[in-house]
Scaffold this motif. Sequence first.
Motif, short mmCIF file in Angstrom:
data_model
loop_
_atom_site.label_atom_id
_atom_site.label_comp_id
_atom_site.label_asym_id
_atom_site.label_seq_id
_atom_site.Cartn_x
_atom_site.Cartn_y
_atom_site.Cartn_z
N CYS A 5 40.98 42.64 44.58
CA CYS A 5 40.53 42.54 43.19
C CYS A 5 40.09 43.89 42.64
O CYS A 5 40.51 44.30 41.55
N TYR A 54 41.58 38.79 29.49
CA TYR A 54 43.04 38.80 29.51
C TYR A 54 43.65 39.84 30.45
O TYR A 54 44.86 39.81 30.70
N HIS A 80 41.31 41.62 33.29
CA HIS A 80 40.58 41.56 34.56
C HIS A 80 40.71 40.21 35.26
O HIS A 80 40.97 40.16 36.47
N TYR A 81 40.51 39.13 34.54
CA TYR A 81 40.54 37.82 35.17
C TYR A 81 41.88 37.51 35.84
O TYR A 81 41.90 37.06 36.99
N PRO A 82 43.01 37.75 35.16
CA PRO A 82 44.29 37.52 35.86
C PRO A 82 44.47 38.40 37.09
O PRO A 82 45.04 37.96 38.10
N LEU A 83 43.98 39.63 37.03
CA LEU A 83 44.08 40.52 38.19
C LEU A 83 43.22 40.01 39.35
O LEU A 83 43.60 40.13 40.52
N ILE A 116 42.48 36.84 39.93
CA ILE A 116 43.23 35.70 40.49
C ILE A 116 44.36 36.19 41.38
O ILE A 116 44.59 35.67 42.49
N LEU A 117 45.08 37.21 40.91
CA LEU A 117 46.18 37.79 41.71
C LEU A 117 45.64 38.35 43.02
O LEU A 117 46.30 38.21 44.07
#
Length: 332
Positions: free
Chosen positions: A107, A148, A150-153, A155-156
């Motif tokens: 993360c 839009y 940080h959060y997706p990154l 999760i990835l």
Amino acid sequence: MTEAGATEIPRVGQPALVVRIFGWSMLALLASLLVNNLLVVWFDYPGMAALWSGSGAEGAWLNALVYAAFLLVGWVYVLATRDNSLRWEAMRIHGFNVYLVRALFWCVLLVGVVDVTVAFMRVESLLEIFVGDDFARNFRRASWVGVYIHYPLVILGFVIALFSRTLGFTWLALMIVLAELGIVVSRFVFSYEQALMGDLVRYWYAALFLFASAYTLFEDGHVRVDVLYSGFGPAKRGFFNAWGTIFLGLSTAWVILVIGFNGKTSIINSPFANFEISQSGSNGMFVKYQMALFLGIFGITMLIQFVSYLFESVADWREEPGRREVAASIEH
């Protein structure tokens, strides 16, 4: 670094109901605290304190029910698996913590690389060229970047950790050195420096220090300053480690968590909920709100690891077979 497996340790062992109930109660209370923190901060539930203050007690009963439910599940699990060995459970708990820490490494790696790139393009007014003026304004809002980008990154990062088997601390330390070297070269060779460059070093260094502490405990790598401990045998060391874990380790982790997650205005919740940024503003990275959360993550991972350490220490105290040898030496 790779995680240690529990396959070499027998699952069945001497019953240890008291210590296992205590350990799983700690984990149940941790899960309850985090769920209730989510309810309080994001869904405006009053929290347990409302039961005693008399205001908003209706919603507070759900907070109380969360604690009761998690504790009940933990106790039922212990009673249903009363023959599980302490060492086997210690390794299972540690294995989960290793996955958590491994995911956190990915993360901060992904967020650090992407956010510093966005920050550089924002400072140098390059975003307007690639995405246009209207959309570029979004990249100047920390809340938009957080949700839009940080959060997706994040999760990835947790998904990648399912397939990766390295904790990555060695690489993170190397990247910190390279980032600091980049500041030196940029400043003294090209006379160029931006706040975002120092933000990246602080972001990664904080993650390295706080996230690696739990695994360091597993490897017995924290410095010990002692007079008697080094002369103790395994059983006596297990005795002191077990009680030290309860009165010093777990208590410290709980102090961090209770203070840090104490309502919407607490030192962790407030910066995170408001996407707080540093004084450098749009000239820096938008990760300060995450760095406030790092302290809470430190408390979470250390508490989980202390429960694992407690189980191992009690197993050493009882001289159960399968004792794990650690490479770290004891410092005097």
